[in-house]
Every structure is written in C-alpha cells, then in structure tokens.
Motif scaffolding. Structure first.
Motif, PDB file in Angstrom:
ATOM      1  N   UNK A 168      -3.378 -16.417  17.924  1.00 60.58           N
ATOM      2  CA  UNK A 168      -2.988 -17.816  17.904  1.00 60.58           C
ATOM      3  C   UNK A 168      -2.988 -18.310  16.469  1.00 60.58           C
ATOM      4  N   UNK A 169      -1.882 -18.882  16.071  1.00 56.48           N
ATOM      5  CA  UNK A 169      -1.817 -19.483  14.757  1.00 56.48           C
ATOM      6  C   UNK A 169      -2.242 -20.927  14.879  1.00 56.48           C
ATOM      7  N   UNK A 170      -3.201 -21.309  14.070  1.00 58.98           N
ATOM      8  CA  UNK A 170      -3.543 -22.727  14.133  1.00 58.98           C
ATOM      9  C   UNK A 170      -2.504 -23.589  13.429  1.00 58.98           C
ATOM     10  N   UNK A 171      -2.335 -23.297  12.162  1.00 59.22           N
ATOM     11  CA  UNK A 171      -1.483 -24.164  11.356  1.00 59.22           C
ATOM     12  C   UNK A 171      -0.228 -23.387  10.998  1.00 59.22           C
ATOM     13  N   UNK A 172       0.848 -23.787  11.616  1.00 65.09           N
ATOM     14  CA  UNK A 172       2.068 -23.020  11.411  1.00 65.09           C
ATOM     15  C   UNK A 172       2.595 -23.153   9.990  1.00 65.09           C
ATOM     16  N   UNK A 173       2.085 -24.109   9.269  1.00 61.80           N
ATOM     17  CA  UNK A 173       2.508 -24.256   7.878  1.00 61.80           C
ATOM     18  C   UNK A 173       1.782 -23.267   6.961  1.00 61.80           C
TER      19      UNK A 173
ATOM     20  N   UNK B  56      -6.515 -22.463   3.436  1.00 63.20           N
ATOM     21  CA  UNK B  56      -5.569 -21.649   2.671  1.00 63.20           C
ATOM     22  C   UNK B  56      -4.684 -20.784   3.545  1.00 63.20           C
ATOM     23  N   UNK B  57      -5.179 -20.480   4.718  1.00 61.62           N
ATOM     24  CA  UNK B  57      -4.460 -19.546   5.589  1.00 61.62           C
ATOM     25  C   UNK B  57      -5.092 -19.612   6.964  1.00 61.62           C
TER      26      UNK B  57
ATOM     27  N   UNK C  70      -2.631 -35.404  10.480  1.00 61.60           N
ATOM     28  CA  UNK C  70      -3.053 -34.488  11.537  1.00 61.60           C
ATOM     29  C   UNK C  70      -4.376 -34.924  12.134  1.00 61.60           C
ATOM     30  N   UNK C  71      -4.554 -34.581  13.371  1.00 61.67           N
ATOM     31  CA  UNK C  71      -5.836 -34.808  14.031  1.00 61.67           C
ATOM     32  C   UNK C  71      -6.274 -33.518  14.703  1.00 61.67           C
TER      33      UNK C  71
END
Lengths: 421, 421
Positions: free
Chosen positions: B77-82, B125-126, B14-15
C-alpha cells in the motif's frame, strides 16, 4: 675537448687536474681526478685548459682511473673537503639501470664516474662512493638481501659516508626501507630513491629523484627516508619516513605517499632546498648500530569475503602472521578458532587493516574482542607491509614481541593523530 | 500527547488519522497510518488533535498496526502517491543495529515504523518498505548472502520500489556493492549505506547517511552506489560507484573513497540536493535483470617479499585466483612457474596491483612479460577486491572470462584517465 683528454680546470679559487669523462657535454664537463673522485664543472664558471689530448682511452667498459685501491676497496680519498661524502648503493631497478649502466655483468662496485656519467647533475654536490649490493628487479627482493643491504650501509657509514642513497626498484621499496629502519640505528640520512620511468623516456624521473635524494642525504635528518616525486610536476620531491610510505599508484611519478600523515619533508628541485615539516631524528643524535637478523618465517594474509580457511593451514608452524583484516581489524568469525590454535601453537599473530589508514581497534565489536581473547596483537596504525617486516625483525631482536608490535620503534606506529571518536 | 494516542493531523491540505509512535519528540511526531505506513509530522507545520488517549498499547516489541498483510507479505500500500517508494533492506552492521532495533531475534521483515522510530528524519521523504536479508557484522558476509541480497533487491524492484537502500556493515560493503553491481541490471538506484559510528555516539553518522541514501535512491542514477559521509563534517555525503569504492580508513566517517576518479556525485545534507559530476546510467535505461550465480572457489593472494610459495598450493584446483601484485603487476620470479602450472591445470589467474591506483601493465618488465606468457590476465585498474568478486561472477556468467576481466562490465575498469607515459 674530448673524453680522455687530460685537463686543468680553474674554478673560483681552486685548480684541478684530471681526465674528461664521456658524460661531459658542451656546457658541462665531468672530470675524473687523481683520487678517483669526479667533479662536475660548469663551463661558464671555469677556465679549462687541455694538457694532453687523448691521454686516456675511454671505452665505457674499462673505467679510467678507477677509484679502487689496489686491494679492491673503494677509495676513501675525499676530493673536496668542503663537500660531504655520499655513498650510493645500488640494488637494481629502473634507476640503477641508468647508473649501473655497464651492460651484462653484475659488478660489485661502481665508481663516481659511473654515477656522473649517468646523472651529470649530481656533480659538485658531494664526493661519491658507490657499491652494488644487488642487481634485481625489486619484486625479487628478499629478506636475505635486506640484511646484506643493511650491512653495506653500515660499512659505508663506518667508512665515513655523511649520507647514504639507496637506489632501489619502486615495487618493493617500501618494504626494504622499513627493513633498514628497523635494522639500523643511524647517525646519518639513509635515503631510498628510484625511478618510475626509465631514463630513455622523456618523462623520466630518474635525474630529479637522484639529485633530490643526494640533497636529502646531505640533510640533518638521520632517518631512513624514501625520496620520490612529490607531484606530477618536476618541482618537488617528497621525503617519506621509510616505515610510513606506500606506493599508491602503479605508474605515476608521484606514486609514493606517506600514509596517515603529511610527508616528512620536501626537496625543492629548483632551489635545492630540503625542508622538513615534522619532527625527525637529527644527524648525529644516535651512534651507528645494526641488528640485521630477521625471522624469515613470517607471512601476511589479506582477508577477503569467502577466503579459503586453508590459507591459515599454510601458516601452521610459522613464527609469525600478519593479518590484513577488514575495518577496525576483523575477519570472518569462523576463522577465529583456527587463529587461536595457531597462537596456541606458538605463532605470533598480528592484526592490521586493509583500510591502510587509521588504527585497528578490536575492542569495539564482538568479533574483534574474540580475536583479542584468542591472543591476536593489534598493530595500531602500522601499515600491513611494514608490520610484516617489523614482526620479522621483532621476533629476532625483541625480548617482548607483543610490546614491540604495540610500540613505535621507527616511526611506524603513530600516536593517534585522528582520535577514534 | 503520548505514544499510543490516536490523533488527527491537519497539515497543508491533507488530513491523516493514526497512532503516535514512540519515536516522536516534542517537535516531531511520527504517526502510523492505517495502511501501515508512517508519516513524520513537524509540529510547527501541523495542527494535531488527540482523538483517543492511549488507544493502542506500545511496548516496542510488538509493533502496532503492522504493515504485514495476513499472508506475511510486506504491504504494498502506498500512503502518499506523491512520494516514491523506497525499499530498505537490512543486512546488519552498525546502521542496522539502529534501524532493526528489536533486540534478539532476527526478524525477516521490519516495517516503516521501525525505520521512522530509529530515524525520524526519514519521514516524509518516501513511502518505505523494509526487509531483513541478514543480521550480521559485515566481516561475516559471504558470497551466498550476496545472492540472497540480489534476489531480495530484485523482488523489491519488481514489487514497485522506486529505489533500494541496502543497510550494510562498512567492513565489507565494497565487496557486497561490487557483487550486486555485477549480478543486477537495474532500472532504479541501489544505494548501500552504513554507519562508522553507532547511534549512541554523539558523532554518529547513521542519520545523515540513511537520509542521504534515501535521497540518492530517489535520484535518477540507476546504478549500485555507496553513500557515506563525504567529509569529516556533516555537510555532504559522497556517492561512489559500487565497483570503484574502498574503505580507506578504519574509523573516520568519510572513510569511503572512490579510487582512481572523483566520486560519482554528492548529496548535500542541508539542501537535500543530489548532484552528479560524472556520467551514469539513467533511471529506466535498462530493464531489471539478475544473474546471481557466483563461482565461490576464487581466492585472492597479496604478494609481499618473502611470501611462502605454499600459498599457491592452496589455490591448486581452484577455479580462480586474484593476485595482488606489486607495482605494475609483479610477483617474485620464482613464483611464475608455479602460477603457470595453476593456469595449465585450469585456474584462471588475474593480476591486480596492491598500489590500488593505476593500471597493471605486465608488458614493461621481464617478470611481467613472463607472467603474461604464463597466461595471467591483466585486470586493468580494477581494484583487487572488486576483481575477486568479478571473477567469481564471470566464471559463472561470462562466455569469455579473459575478455570479461579485461572489459568494464559495471564501471569497475576505467578507461585510462592517467595515461601510462
């Protein structure tokens, strides 16, 4: 051999004569001796000869050969000079419902016969004196009865008791034990015991607790103790300092626990060994003294979110108030001006914590400092219920109540065992 | 590399591009991304290139790149969908004094930046959402704030939070957790956490508790939990059911304990493993629902020997009263007629025990039976504080309050784990 028979007992190098009591079993005789004291006899270890069958009528209500002297005082005759004398004082409760078994009337005294009839295992451990101070369920215990109880204990010790066992209902035992701890300086053990399960239940703890309490009362720990089951098994009783103990379970036999420390000691039921794991006041270290006066006008309030401030109005004009605050000793900020008014009007207000363990410390947060500025006294790690009893006592007997509430008088306030950092 | 620098981070596959925040250390960068979310970067695991030095001015009061939309709503807004989205709700207290660090004014919302600046270990973590419901010491918590808190939690879950962490002062955390447990049906975890020692102390528990609470909020236990240190070490946090937990020590970090049972589970701090040892409600098992109304006119009275009966006069006309009785649930006999009058006048009176552990049972002794005859309701082994909150809720939301108080609604009343015999 039947109750009422007059017998002679030969055991080791001693010979007794007396009357067989109804508490006797095939294996175990209880014999009332001339002096009024009873002795338990293990049949395997003694030769018994019947001197006269049915020499006395025994009906359970008119005790045989009462130990009372003609003037009604309890006999002070010692039967076995090798055994200590233990005074059993009954206040009522589940355990006393066994020992003080004569139905109906409250009797002012009961004798060794009653004790041994109910708990034959007590035989041979001590010479017993018995008296009844009250016959109540312990939720009805009140400060005036604490005074009577303290006076009765004093009289028993003055009359030669080497230890005192107080039979007490478990609900408020901790409050009564704390009261006596503040009221009395004692050269002998004063041991509270009770029963979580009555004698008619297979899991009853009354025999083991009574026996262990007598053993503790024979020990060299001259403090006010609570002796109750120390585990769910019938292996040990725990000995708790009366000012640090709390009933922590509604029904378990090992409901009583020392808060903020290990219990003071144990009584091993099988080996009858009393052991202490912490320092305590030794037998004979102090002379007997009593200061039984209490200020009854002391209240305890537990603060919970949403509490009606009107509860503080009830305290208006009272001499003392224990607050059971949250955490380190807090209440809602809105209550603080009202508390300050109470203090200005002469009420001594003392802070404890509903956490139960740990010390209050009102110097950490703003609301705490406001409470201190208002004049609230911190009770360290004194338990809230003990603090109430202590404040009742200190208001009558201490020149400096604030100093008294901040100092340990009877082990109720511990040096900080868990440092606050 | 300094706070305010614009950087590009290459980590694994990721960048990111963003601005370095002041919470960064030599080993650990916190980077605010365009979307308003922050990411923690371990320097050992990432290549970082400075794109523009001092691209943003950072002064700690005017946060950079706020996640707030123009309408003032928190960004979704979700940054990291994981990663799951965890909502952090602050009510004040020691832990929030860290996270909600902007001095002075109470802010209605705080953003992920604030969280990560205070607790960098939360990074990665989230995705975080943040909001402030109150900024009070928890002794000032009041039922109306419980309602606001419940509504805020509902809104956060509706907005997509996969779990909620409530930062709360420790003094009254148990009462608030119980309140939310009754008010909310939740498909996701709602985890209360706090801090017994503030961030400026070497022994502070705030980081470990916050991290563990986030991990618990990511778990599949859709209940209201309390997450606090489970031992005196920094090894595990314990997860307690909100209705069965109690602050049992004024200062220890492991002050919170589940009463009458093992704690529900643990969070291992080193392995970040959340484990449950008892049954619980699974994530997604129920739909989100809220019943936030409370009857505020409910009091709690702790009975102690010598209690002034006038305390009951304060309750006159109240909707509800919790009595913290002795033992199996007793009070002085003299109080019973007054309690009966209260009940006849419409006050719901519920019995709990100051023993805290074990069930009340008023069928054993006379005074208990008299209380039952007077109409007192038994609360089983419900903790007194929880019973107060429950009665407040039940009076507004239950068709049959007596039935409600005798039944477990949110794990507050256990099947008898220790049989009463």
């Amino acid at each position: 051999m039947n109750p009422g028979d007059r017998v002679r007992v030969d055991r080791e190098d001693r010979t007794y004569e007396g009357v067989v009591l109804p508490s006797s079993t095939d294996d175990h005789l209880v014999v009332k001796l001339e002096g009024g004291y009873n002795v338990g006899v293990d049949r395997d270890e003694a030769a018994v000869e019947v001197l006269a069958e049915g020499a006395y009528e025994i009906d359970g209500t008119d005790s045989v050969g009462s130990e009372d002297d003609e003037d009604g005082e309890a006999s002070e005759i010692e039967f076995d000079e090798d055994l200590p004398t233990i005074s059993l004082i009954s206040t009522g409760g589940t355990i006393a419902s066994t020992v003080d078994y004569r139905t109906g009337a409250v009797t002012a005294q009961f004798d060794a016969e009653d004790v041994l009839r109910a708990v034959p295992d007590l035989a041979g451990r001590a010479n017993y004196r018995g008296r009844v101070v009250a016959n109540i369920l312990s939720e009805n215990m009140e400060p005036p009865i604490w005074r009577e109880l303290a006076e009765a204990v004093r009289e028993e010790i003055e009359a030669g008791a080497d230890g005192v066992v107080v039979m007490h209902g478990t609900d408020t035992m901790q409050y009564s034990a704390a009261a006596l701890a503040f009221m009395l300086e004692t050269p002998v053990p004063i041991v509270f015991t009770g029963s979580q399960r009555s004698a008619d239940r297979p899991s009853s703890d009354n025999v083991m607790n009574a026996v262990s309490a007598v053993e503790a009362a024979k020990s060299d720990c001259a403090e006010v103790l609570v002796c109750m089951h120390g585990s769910e098994s019938d292996d040990v009783c725990a000995l708790h300092r009366g000012t640090r103990v709390r009933k922590n379970h509604t029904s378990r036999r090992d409901a009583f626990e020392t808060i903020g420390a290990e219990s003071l000691g144990t009584v091993d039921y099988e080996t009858e060994t009393v052991e202490f794991r912490r320092d305590y006041q030794q037998r004979g270290d102090t002379d007997l003294a009593i200061e039984p006066e209490l200020e009854d006008d002391v209240e305890l309030l537990k603060f919970t979110p949403g509490m009606d401030p009107q509860f503080l109005d009830v305290v208006e004009g009272s001499e003392g108030l224990i607050i059971e605050g949250t955490g380190l000793g807090h209440v809602h900020t809105d209550l603080i001006p009202r508390i300050e008014e109470l203090i200005e009007d002469g009420t001594t207000v003392v802070m404890t914590s509903q956490c139960l363990e740990g010390r209050v410390c009102d110097r950490v947060y703003d609301t705490g400092r406001d409470l201190l500025d208002a004049g609230v006294i911190e009770a360290g790690d004194t338990l809230p219920g003990t603090a109430k009893v202590k404040l009742m006592w200190a208001l009558e007997n201490s020149a400096d109540v604030e100093e008294a509430m901040s100092t340990s008088l009877a082990g109720e306030l511990q040096e900080r065992s868990v440092p606050w950092e």
